[in-house]
Motif scaffolding. Sequence first.
Motif, PDB file in Angstrom:
ATOM      1  N   ASP A 103      -1.574  -3.027  -5.050  1.00  0.00           N
ATOM      2  CA  ASP A 103      -2.603  -3.850  -4.430  1.00  0.00           C
ATOM      3  C   ASP A 103      -2.053  -5.245  -4.156  1.00  0.00           C
ATOM      4  OD1 ASP A 103      -4.967  -5.909  -4.731  1.00  0.00           O
ATOM      5  OD2 ASP A 103      -5.873  -4.000  -4.159  1.00  0.00           O
ATOM      6  N   ILE A 156      -2.562   3.428   2.862  1.00  0.00           N
ATOM      7  CA  ILE A 156      -3.182   3.636   1.548  1.00  0.00           C
ATOM      8  C   ILE A 156      -3.135   5.112   1.158  1.00  0.00           C
ATOM      9  CG2 ILE A 156      -5.330   3.495   0.225  1.00  0.00           C
ATOM     10  CD1 ILE A 156      -6.109   1.089   1.859  1.00  0.00           C
ATOM     11  N   ASN A 207       0.813  -1.213   0.000  1.00  0.00           N
ATOM     12  CA  ASN A 207       0.000   0.000   0.000  1.00  0.00           C
ATOM     13  C   ASN A 207       0.847   1.264   0.000  1.00  0.00           C
ATOM     14  OD1 ASN A 207      -2.448  -1.336  -0.057  1.00  0.00           O
ATOM     15  ND2 ASN A 207      -2.708  -1.348   2.146  1.00  0.00           N
TER      16      ASN A 207
END
Length: 442
Positions: free
Chosen positions: A262, A415, A257
């Motif tokens: 992914d 993220i 991340n």
Amino acid sequence: MNNFEKYIKEHNESEMHPAELAKLLKNLNDHDFSEAIKRVPNDLVGDVALALPDRYFDDVVENLSIDELSHAVSELESDDQLEFMQELEDVDENKASEVFHSLDAEDKHEISELKKYDENQAGAYMQLEVFTANENEIVQDVIKRFAKLRKANELENVQNLFIVDKHNKLLYTIGLDDLLIFDFSKTIKENKVLSDESFDSKIAVDTEDIKEVVNYFKEYDLSVIPVINKHGVLLGRITSDDIYDIINEHATEQMYNLAGVDDEAEEDEDVIKAGKKRAYWLAINLVTAIAASLVIGMFESTINSMVALAVLMPIVASMGGNAGTQSLTVIVRQLALGEITKGDAFRSIKKEVAISLMNGFIFAILIGIIAYLWFKIPMLGVVIGLSMIINLFMAGFFGAVIPLALKWLKIDPAIGSTVILTTVTDVVGFFSFLGLAKVILL
């Protein structure tokens, strides 16, 4: 003869370890792998398949029949059965359905029970196989029963005896090592009163977040934890091997991340799927890069009037980006380990800002001297030095604040953090350097 064939020849089934077989299989080419997987003992195939990286699971499925896959599942513990079936469903839903319906009623029931839980709940990771006893049982009878179950291979990796009442509600836990020093002729309850050798371990509720359970293992140094429902009824147990896997998966997910990748897509062999996921973050990065370029465009006349600015400007942005990434990585990791609480978030920010400022002053002096010696313009060294201090200060501040803010918003701190941080350090770096140059030098 390759190493796999040599291992198979030199060891009987009871001596073979799934991890060792998996390691040897990974070194084979596709053709040899297809032949070798068929030679793995049926009782070990399931464990070997789960020990292999996910990309090998397709090959395992392709080379085994429904009966062989069904047997492989039946030999696994309940939590591993669920994992095997979930991976099988990802590969071939029809084959997974056939395998499931070929299992015996008990296996099907256990898999169905575990499937009821979300992947972030403790219940999804528990083994339903537990060793229980009643308080009023004679210790000798309990040990005999355990020995019988162990010989029948119905129990594995048992470290604790769970004491339950007639309604299967968990009362307390006893380590097997403590059980062995009890008076075998007395009941468990009598021994508990006399020697007080039993202990109460941390207990997990089946709907509890698995991350909290991971923290229990780390904080209390556990090897196993019982899982109960909201009524206190014992449902199963979570063992340390599952916790190691969860920690490893979470660390991998965070690393991916942070890089804008992914983790699920990268484990898939589908190049297009992985490429699309990467392209998404690259597209965002393109937008942020354009934003930084627009800042540079604002000072086009300033750059044209002094070529040295174009030469030195990337240094400020690069140093800010690296300093920010250092702070970001430290904060994200500490959040994952539970080392930062709401109460000491300010302490973490203050520490990262202090470190960045310290390094900012050091490298400001260094790059200032280099700029002066390089271009023989005294104030140019001052400009880039001040810009370095400003950008490293902002890098340390936002490197700490961004993941903390994302955590507060209940978003994974890893993220998007890097993309946001890079934008900040590039924009601040270029704006401060070129802005100061316009004011001081021109």
